[in-house]
Write an enzyme that holds these catalytic residues in place. Structure first.
Site, PDB file in Angstrom:
ATOM      1  N   PHE A   1      24.873 -10.705  13.550  1.00 25.58           N
ATOM      2  CA  PHE A   1      24.898 -11.595  14.508  1.00 25.58           C
ATOM      3  C   PHE A   1      23.865 -13.066  14.124  1.00 25.58           C
ATOM      4  CE2 PHE A   1      23.353 -13.290  18.614  1.00 25.58           C
ATOM      5  CZ  PHE A   1      24.397 -13.379  19.229  1.00 25.58           C
TER       6      PHE A   1
ATOM      7  N   ASP B   1      18.292 -14.352   8.607  1.00 26.99           N
ATOM      8  CA  ASP B   1      17.981 -14.662   9.886  1.00 26.99           C
ATOM      9  C   ASP B   1      16.662 -13.431  10.325  1.00 26.99           C
ATOM     10  OD1 ASP B   1      18.271 -14.480  12.482  1.00 26.99           O
ATOM     11  OD2 ASP B   1      20.231 -14.472  12.630  1.00 26.99           O
TER      12      ASP B   1
ATOM     13  N   LYS C   1      13.225 -15.968  19.435  1.00 18.20           N
ATOM     14  CA  LYS C   1      12.716 -15.127  19.941  1.00 18.20           C
ATOM     15  C   LYS C   1      11.281 -14.768  20.447  1.00 18.20           C
ATOM     16  CE  LYS C   1      16.821 -12.053  20.434  1.00 18.20           C
ATOM     17  NZ  LYS C   1      18.065 -12.490  19.341  1.00 18.20           N
TER      18      LYS C   1
HETATM   19  C1  LIG Z   1      19.146 -13.247  19.167  1.00 17.88           C
HETATM   20  C2  LIG Z   1      19.568 -13.611  17.732  1.00 17.88           C
HETATM   21  C3  LIG Z   1      20.330 -14.794  17.575  1.00 17.88           C
HETATM   22  C4  LIG Z   1      20.423 -15.881  18.616  1.00 17.88           C
HETATM   23  O1  LIG Z   1      19.415 -16.466  19.239  1.00 17.88           O
HETATM   24  P1  LIG Z   1      19.319 -17.043  20.528  1.00 17.88           P
HETATM   25  O2  LIG Z   1      17.999 -17.402  21.048  1.00 17.88           O
HETATM   26  O3  LIG Z   1      19.964 -15.791  21.638  1.00 17.88           O
HETATM   27  O4  LIG Z   1      20.298 -18.174  20.369  1.00 17.88           O
HETATM   28  C5  LIG Z   1      20.558 -15.198  16.232  1.00 17.88           C
HETATM   29  N1  LIG Z   1      20.354 -14.000  15.177  1.00 17.88           N
HETATM   30  C6  LIG Z   1      19.495 -12.819  15.407  1.00 17.88           C
HETATM   31  C7  LIG Z   1      19.404 -11.884  14.306  1.00 17.88           C
HETATM   32  C8  LIG Z   1      19.153 -12.619  16.870  1.00 17.88           C
HETATM   33  O5  LIG Z   1      18.772 -11.566  17.076  1.00 17.88           O
END
Ligand SMILES: *Cc1c(COP(=O)(O)O)cnc(C)c1O
Length: 398
Positions: free
Chosen positions: A137, A222, A251
């Site tokens: 994700f 990420d 986050k």
């Molecule tokens: C939450 C998340 C995102 C997206 O972040 P948003 O602030 O919701 O746009 C992307 N990558 C990872 C691994 C995430 O946990």
């Protein structure tokens, strides 16, 4: 306004993009949340790993309040000091290159995709590809979505952005085979969060590093969910055998304020030039001041050690519970696999009624992301509540 009225308004006026738990939170303090009736909840989700210092941490509140009184926004057409101090801090604590600020994780992914494509362009690549694992994700804008294979299969949202490729999770061989002269980057989560807390194997990470080095592509990790101390080091990659070229953060970075960052090492630091990217709100003084306060608290060896110890305590407590098939993760990023036949969604809803906030990211799985400042007794309390809920769930299935 009570919960029923709030729910009625939501039902009438908000787009139907979320499934929400039936509670209307009005206040938070440390690891506790309070609903409109004054009921207390132990928060083992922390706003999806955002409020890692707990709710309304005094240092974050002070930084935001002071900055809000002084200056809230001027745009990136001018200099402001907090963004420069934060960029130095993020760079020096990680890859040593430059930082692009944005307002969310998705936007950090977008910035990383641009960095990767521009970097590849500089190597003569004209049909750049970004390779990811199947269950990752990276966000929901069209660029980030294209790197989120399962969600990108939503035909009704098409057409998708071209130039993305997915290989089976942790399949080092398939990853090596997918990386070639057109590869701009391999973009992966060190631990897959949204899909249910699945650590990427060292073998897969090493294969990604080697494959990128062989063709001159960038390895992008990420760290939006895994970073800022969540796994017991400031960045999750520190506990893996690889050093990436780019990391993304968001986050927990802002302690509750919306801020994201794309952080490069030297190889990718100068890829983006004037005109390539930008954002009106990004790098604003409130979010960057909040993030500086967050890093002051989190970038502390004692706190990070305690995250690792608390994670061990949480996982061994959970593993001793009847109904738990196993746990996954690192530090205070924990996935709990429930025994076959137990309805995880029902357990999550039951735990909310018992005053414990968790998340159910996938069938049969609970995800726990408590604030990093959680106390051992609060860990034990959460384990006890999960145990009680599982006893009932197993009675229901037998
Ligand atoms: C939450 C998340 C995102 C997206 O972040 P948003 O602030 O919701 O746009 C992307 N990558 C990872 C691994 C995430 O946990």
């Amino acid at each position: 306004m009570g919960l029923a009225e709030t729910q009625a308004l939501e039902d009438r006026y908000l787009m139907r993009t979320y499934k929400r738990g039936p509670v209307d939170f009005v206040r938070g303090e440390g690891v506790y949340l309070y609903d409109a009736e004054g009921r207390q909840y132990l928060d083992f989700l922390a706003g999806i790993s955002v409020c890692s210092l707990g709710h309304c941490h005094p240092a974050v509140v002070a930084a935001v309040t002071e900055q809000t009184r002084r200056l809230t926004h001027v745009s990136n057409l001018f200099y402001t000091e907090p963004m420069t101090r934060l960029a130095r801090r993020l760079s020096e604590s990680s890859l040593g290159g430059r930082v692009f600020f944005c307002n969310s994780g998705t936007e950090a992914t977008e910035a990383a995709i641009k960095v990767a494509r521009k970097h590849a362009y500089g190597r003569g690549v004209r049909a750049p590809e970004i390779v990811s694992f199947e269950s990752e994700f990276h966000g929901r804008s069209y660029g980030a979505l294209a790197a989120t294979p399962k969600l990108a299969r939503n035909e009704a949202l098409g057409p998708m952005l071209p130039g993305f490729r997915a290989v089976p999770d942790n399949d080092a061989e398939a990853l090596r085979a997918a990386v070639g002269p057109n590869t701009a980057a391999v973009l992966i989560e060190p631990i897959q969060g949204e899909s249910g807390v699945w650590p990427t194997s060292d073998e897969a990470l090493l294969a990604a590093r080697e494959a990128c080095d062989a063709v001159g592509a960038l390895l992008i990790l990420d760290e939006i969910q895994t970073g800022i101390g969540r796994t017991g080091s400031l960045w999750a990659y520190e506990q893996t055998p690889v050093r990436p070229d780019v990391i993304t953060s968001a986050k927990a970075l802002g302690g509750g304020m919306p801020i994201g960052a794309c952080i490069t090492g030297p190889a990718a630091a100068d890829a983006l030039e004037p005109g390539d990217h930008g954002s009106t709100f990004a790098a604003g003084p409130i979010g960057t001041s909040a993030a500086l306060a967050v890093l002051d608290a989190v970038d502390d060896p004692a706190l990070l050690r305690s995250v690792r110890e608390l994670g061990t305590r949480l996982r061994s407590g959970l593993e001793a519970l009847p109904g738990v098939a196993g746990t996954r993760g690192r530090g205070l990023m924990v996935g709990v696999a429930l025994e076959e036949g137990i309805d995880a969604a029902a357990v999550g809803a039951d735990l909310l009624r018992r005053g414990l906030v968790v998340n159910v990211p996938a069938a049969g799985t609970l995800r726990l992301l408590p604030p990093l400042v959680v106390e051992p007794e609060q860990i034990d309390r959460a384990v006890a509540l999960i145990g009680e809920s599982l006893v009932e769930a197993r009675l229901g299935t037998s």
